[in-house]
Design a protein around this motif. Structure first.
Motif, PDB file in Angstrom:
ATOM      1  N   LYS A   1      -4.614   8.463 -10.478  1.00  0.00           N
ATOM      2  CA  LYS A   1      -5.522   7.330 -10.624  1.00  0.00           C
ATOM      3  C   LYS A   1      -6.824   7.610  -9.881  1.00  0.00           C
ATOM      4  O   LYS A   1      -6.830   8.299  -8.866  1.00  0.00           O
ATOM      5  CB  LYS A   1      -4.903   6.053 -10.047  1.00  0.00           C
ATOM      6  N   GLU A   2      -7.900   7.048 -10.398  1.00  0.00           N
ATOM      7  CA  GLU A   2      -9.208   7.130  -9.733  1.00  0.00           C
ATOM      8  C   GLU A   2      -9.276   6.005  -8.703  1.00  0.00           C
ATOM      9  O   GLU A   2      -8.999   4.845  -9.026  1.00  0.00           O
ATOM     10  CB  GLU A   2     -10.314   6.970 -10.770  1.00  0.00           C
ATOM     11  N   MET A   3      -9.628   6.341  -7.453  1.00  0.00           N
ATOM     12  CA  MET A   3      -9.668   5.376  -6.362  1.00  0.00           C
ATOM     13  C   MET A   3     -10.990   5.458  -5.621  1.00  0.00           C
ATOM     14  O   MET A   3     -11.614   6.514  -5.542  1.00  0.00           O
ATOM     15  CB  MET A   3      -8.554   5.670  -5.340  1.00  0.00           C
ATOM     16  N   SER A   4     -11.397   4.354  -5.042  1.00  0.00           N
ATOM     17  CA  SER A   4     -12.562   4.341  -4.170  1.00  0.00           C
ATOM     18  C   SER A   4     -12.190   4.998  -2.843  1.00  0.00           C
ATOM     19  O   SER A   4     -11.132   4.717  -2.269  1.00  0.00           O
ATOM     20  CB  SER A   4     -13.025   2.908  -3.908  1.00  0.00           C
ATOM     21  N   LEU A   5     -13.077   5.858  -2.348  1.00  0.00           N
ATOM     22  CA  LEU A   5     -12.891   6.488  -1.037  1.00  0.00           C
ATOM     23  C   LEU A   5     -13.901   5.946  -0.028  1.00  0.00           C
ATOM     24  O   LEU A   5     -14.142   6.551   1.015  1.00  0.00           O
ATOM     25  CB  LEU A   5     -13.025   8.007  -1.152  1.00  0.00           C
ATOM     26  N   ALA A   6     -14.495   4.789  -0.313  1.00  0.00           N
ATOM     27  CA  ALA A   6     -15.544   4.209   0.527  1.00  0.00           C
ATOM     28  C   ALA A   6     -15.078   3.985   1.968  1.00  0.00           C
ATOM     29  O   ALA A   6     -15.870   4.132   2.901  1.00  0.00           O
ATOM     30  CB  ALA A   6     -16.036   2.894  -0.067  1.00  0.00           C
TER      31      ALA A   6
ATOM     32  N   ALA B   1       0.872  -1.173   0.000  1.00  0.00           N
ATOM     33  CA  ALA B   1       0.000   0.000   0.000  1.00  0.00           C
ATOM     34  C   ALA B   1       0.908   1.221   0.000  1.00  0.00           C
ATOM     35  O   ALA B   1       1.925   1.248   0.680  1.00  0.00           O
ATOM     36  CB  ALA B   1      -0.900   0.003   1.234  1.00  0.00           C
ATOM     37  N   VAL B   2       0.563   2.211  -0.802  1.00  0.00           N
ATOM     38  CA  VAL B   2       1.412   3.389  -0.939  1.00  0.00           C
ATOM     39  C   VAL B   2       0.612   4.655  -0.652  1.00  0.00           C
ATOM     40  O   VAL B   2      -0.600   4.696  -0.859  1.00  0.00           O
ATOM     41  CB  VAL B   2       2.046   3.478  -2.340  1.00  0.00           C
ATOM     42  N   PRO B   3       1.297   5.704  -0.191  1.00  0.00           N
ATOM     43  CA  PRO B   3       0.598   6.958   0.051  1.00  0.00           C
ATOM     44  C   PRO B   3       0.366   7.719  -1.244  1.00  0.00           C
ATOM     45  O   PRO B   3       1.197   7.707  -2.153  1.00  0.00           O
ATOM     46  CB  PRO B   3       1.532   7.732   0.977  1.00  0.00           C
TER      47      PRO B   3
ATOM     48  N   VAL C   1      -3.176   3.734  -0.092  1.00  0.00           N
ATOM     49  CA  VAL C   1      -3.990   3.142  -1.149  1.00  0.00           C
ATOM     50  C   VAL C   1      -3.477   1.742  -1.474  1.00  0.00           C
ATOM     51  O   VAL C   1      -2.281   1.523  -1.605  1.00  0.00           O
ATOM     52  CB  VAL C   1      -3.955   4.029  -2.416  1.00  0.00           C
ATOM     53  N   HIS C   2      -4.427   0.826  -1.609  1.00  0.00           N
ATOM     54  CA  HIS C   2      -4.101  -0.546  -1.997  1.00  0.00           C
ATOM     55  C   HIS C   2      -5.205  -1.088  -2.899  1.00  0.00           C
ATOM     56  O   HIS C   2      -6.390  -0.994  -2.564  1.00  0.00           O
ATOM     57  CB  HIS C   2      -3.960  -1.444  -0.770  1.00  0.00           C
ATOM     58  N   ALA C   3      -4.825  -1.591  -4.041  1.00  0.00           N
ATOM     59  CA  ALA C   3      -5.738  -2.274  -4.969  1.00  0.00           C
ATOM     60  C   ALA C   3      -6.960  -1.431  -5.329  1.00  0.00           C
ATOM     61  O   ALA C   3      -8.073  -1.926  -5.391  1.00  0.00           O
ATOM     62  CB  ALA C   3      -6.162  -3.617  -4.384  1.00  0.00           C
ATOM     63  N   GLY C   4      -6.733  -0.140  -5.534  1.00  0.00           N
ATOM     64  CA  GLY C   4      -7.818   0.727  -5.972  1.00  0.00           C
ATOM     65  C   GLY C   4      -8.674   1.310  -4.872  1.00  0.00           C
ATOM     66  O   GLY C   4      -9.646   2.013  -5.141  1.00  0.00           O
ATOM     67  N   PHE C   5      -8.320   1.045  -3.629  1.00  0.00           N
ATOM     68  CA  PHE C   5      -9.070   1.553  -2.483  1.00  0.00           C
ATOM     69  C   PHE C   5      -8.169   2.362  -1.571  1.00  0.00           C
ATOM     70  O   PHE C   5      -7.082   1.899  -1.193  1.00  0.00           O
ATOM     71  CB  PHE C   5      -9.663   0.404  -1.657  1.00  0.00           C
ATOM     72  N   ALA C   6      -8.607   3.558  -1.222  1.00  0.00           N
ATOM     73  CA  ALA C   6      -7.933   4.334  -0.183  1.00  0.00           C
ATOM     74  C   ALA C   6      -8.396   3.725   1.135  1.00  0.00           C
ATOM     75  O   ALA C   6      -9.595   3.701   1.424  1.00  0.00           O
ATOM     76  CB  ALA C   6      -8.315   5.801  -0.284  1.00  0.00           C
ATOM     77  N   ILE C   7      -7.460   3.189   1.915  1.00  0.00           N
ATOM     78  CA  ILE C   7      -7.857   2.409   3.086  1.00  0.00           C
ATOM     79  C   ILE C   7      -7.677   3.140   4.415  1.00  0.00           C
ATOM     80  O   ILE C   7      -8.265   2.728   5.411  1.00  0.00           O
ATOM     81  CB  ILE C   7      -7.147   1.047   3.127  1.00  0.00           C
ATOM     82  N   SER C   8      -6.876   4.205   4.426  1.00  0.00           N
ATOM     83  CA  SER C   8      -6.749   5.006   5.642  1.00  0.00           C
ATOM     84  C   SER C   8      -6.089   6.332   5.311  1.00  0.00           C
ATOM     85  O   SER C   8      -5.392   6.457   4.307  1.00  0.00           O
ATOM     86  CB  SER C   8      -5.957   4.273   6.730  1.00  0.00           C
ATOM     87  N   LEU C   9      -6.332   7.297   6.177  1.00  0.00           N
ATOM     88  CA  LEU C   9      -5.692   8.604   6.034  1.00  0.00           C
ATOM     89  C   LEU C   9      -4.408   8.615   6.851  1.00  0.00           C
ATOM     90  O   LEU C   9      -4.277   7.879   7.824  1.00  0.00           O
ATOM     91  CB  LEU C   9      -6.626   9.710   6.535  1.00  0.00           C
ATOM     92  N   LEU C  10      -3.454   9.435   6.440  1.00  0.00           N
ATOM     93  CA  LEU C  10      -2.251   9.616   7.226  1.00  0.00           C
ATOM     94  C   LEU C  10      -1.837  11.077   7.160  1.00  0.00           C
ATOM     95  O   LEU C  10      -2.244  11.807   6.256  1.00  0.00           O
ATOM     96  CB  LEU C  10      -1.125   8.692   6.774  1.00  0.00           C
TER      97      LEU C  10
END
Length: 83
Positions: free
Chosen positions: A32-37, A4-6, A50-59
């Motif tokens: 890239k377009e990413m899901s922010l769900a 996962a990368v920032p 971001v991992h696999a098209g999903f933003a998974i946490s904020l930093l």
């Protein structure tokens, strides 16, 4: 192995259903377009993991910049080794 990368959120496509909200995320100029769900509180200029098209946490910006600096250093070392 997963990675996962920032990335920096540069725009958000708001949707009435938060599970369908997306955003454009910049990875050093690659956008890239990413899901922010998973991060419905995200705002433009926030950094997200971001991992696999999903933003998974904020930093925070310090963590993001530190990680991006390390990734750049690794890339530069690999380039110099291959020359």
């Amino acid at each position: 192995m997963c990675l996962a990368v920032p990335g920096k959120i540069i725009s958000i496509n708001h949707h009435e259903n938060p599970l369908l909200q997306t955003g454009r995320v910049s990875f050093g100029g690659v956008i890239k377009e990413m899901s922010l769900a998973y991060i419905p509180t995200a705002k433009v200029d926030d950094y997200a993991i971001v991992h696999a098209g999903f933003a998974i946490s904020l930093l925070n910006i310090e963590e993001a910049e530190s990680t991006l600096t390390y990734l750049q250093q690794i890339s530069e070392r690999n380039i110099s080794r291959n020359q």
